[in-house]
Design a protein around this motif. Sequence first.
Motif, PDB file in Angstrom:
ATOM      1  N   ARG A 150      34.819 -46.274 -17.169  1.00  0.00           N
ATOM      2  CA  ARG A 150      35.807 -47.069 -17.915  1.00  0.00           C
ATOM      3  C   ARG A 150      37.206 -46.435 -17.877  1.00  0.00           C
ATOM      4  O   ARG A 150      38.209 -47.144 -18.018  1.00  0.00           O
ATOM      5  CB  ARG A 150      35.352 -47.256 -19.359  1.00  0.00           C
ATOM      6  N   TRP A 175      21.966 -47.673 -17.346  1.00  0.00           N
ATOM      7  CA  TRP A 175      23.273 -48.146 -17.793  1.00  0.00           C
ATOM      8  C   TRP A 175      24.161 -48.527 -16.613  1.00  0.00           C
ATOM      9  O   TRP A 175      25.032 -49.387 -16.754  1.00  0.00           O
ATOM     10  CB  TRP A 175      23.971 -47.087 -18.662  1.00  0.00           C
ATOM     11  N   GLU A 178      23.305 -52.042 -15.833  1.00  0.00           N
ATOM     12  CA  GLU A 178      23.539 -52.901 -16.992  1.00  0.00           C
ATOM     13  C   GLU A 178      25.016 -53.044 -17.352  1.00  0.00           C
ATOM     14  O   GLU A 178      25.441 -54.105 -17.809  1.00  0.00           O
ATOM     15  CB  GLU A 178      22.776 -52.341 -18.196  1.00  0.00           C
ATOM     16  N   GLU A 179      25.794 -51.972 -17.145  1.00  0.00           N
ATOM     17  CA  GLU A 179      27.193 -51.973 -17.580  1.00  0.00           C
ATOM     18  C   GLU A 179      28.191 -52.009 -16.426  1.00  0.00           C
ATOM     19  O   GLU A 179      29.109 -52.828 -16.414  1.00  0.00           O
ATOM     20  CB  GLU A 179      27.482 -50.727 -18.426  1.00  0.00           C
ATOM     21  N   ALA A 183      30.594 -55.514 -14.499  1.00  0.00           N
ATOM     22  CA  ALA A 183      32.056 -55.374 -14.562  1.00  0.00           C
ATOM     23  C   ALA A 183      32.649 -55.292 -13.156  1.00  0.00           C
ATOM     24  O   ALA A 183      33.698 -55.886 -12.877  1.00  0.00           O
ATOM     25  CB  ALA A 183      32.426 -54.137 -15.377  1.00  0.00           C
TER      26      ALA A 183
END
Length: 194
Positions: A150, A175, A178-179, A183
């Motif tokens: 991020r 993750w 999933e994340e 994105a």
Amino acid sequence: MTLRDEITNCRICAERFAATKTRHQPRPVPWFTPTARVLIAGQAPGLRVHRSGKPFTDASGDRLRDWLGMPPEVFYDLSRVAIVPMAFCFPGYNAQGYDLPPPKVCGQTWHDRVMAELPQVRLRVLVGGAAHRYHLGTKAGVTETVQNWRAYAPDTFVLPHPSWRNTGWLTKNPWFGEEVLPALKARVKEVLND
């Protein structure tokens, strides 16, 4: 002569490659044009890419295209996607049959010049530790860098290498799927459709 032509004709590592277990000749695989909006920065071509002359023509490429949500016709569209590894040639195998690291001389010789020829890049996808270190200047390991994705998004995404050897890493780090991947796919679509 264009920069791509110069890279295609590069033979800096000929002696180095002749001394590997594979005893191969250089075959640089430059894949970029100044109009590219997405940069995929990787490590080095594998043996299959060395043979095909086209980046990511292997199972790693299949996985990477899936991660990006990019069909092959978009992934290989030079006008939209630049694929720039830290070394343009397959570095060969060591005596145990494992991939050798990308020779530093390749990146030192070509990388800054290639980046200067990509003024329209809006999204950098950094694949593997060698690309993370060059583009981000980080000394952190791959897991730590990807966990901090991020901090670099939305203009840069950091990924582990999509090799089958990293299947265990993917299992231990759910993750990521999933994340990060949703994105990433959304950002790729946004950049390519803008």
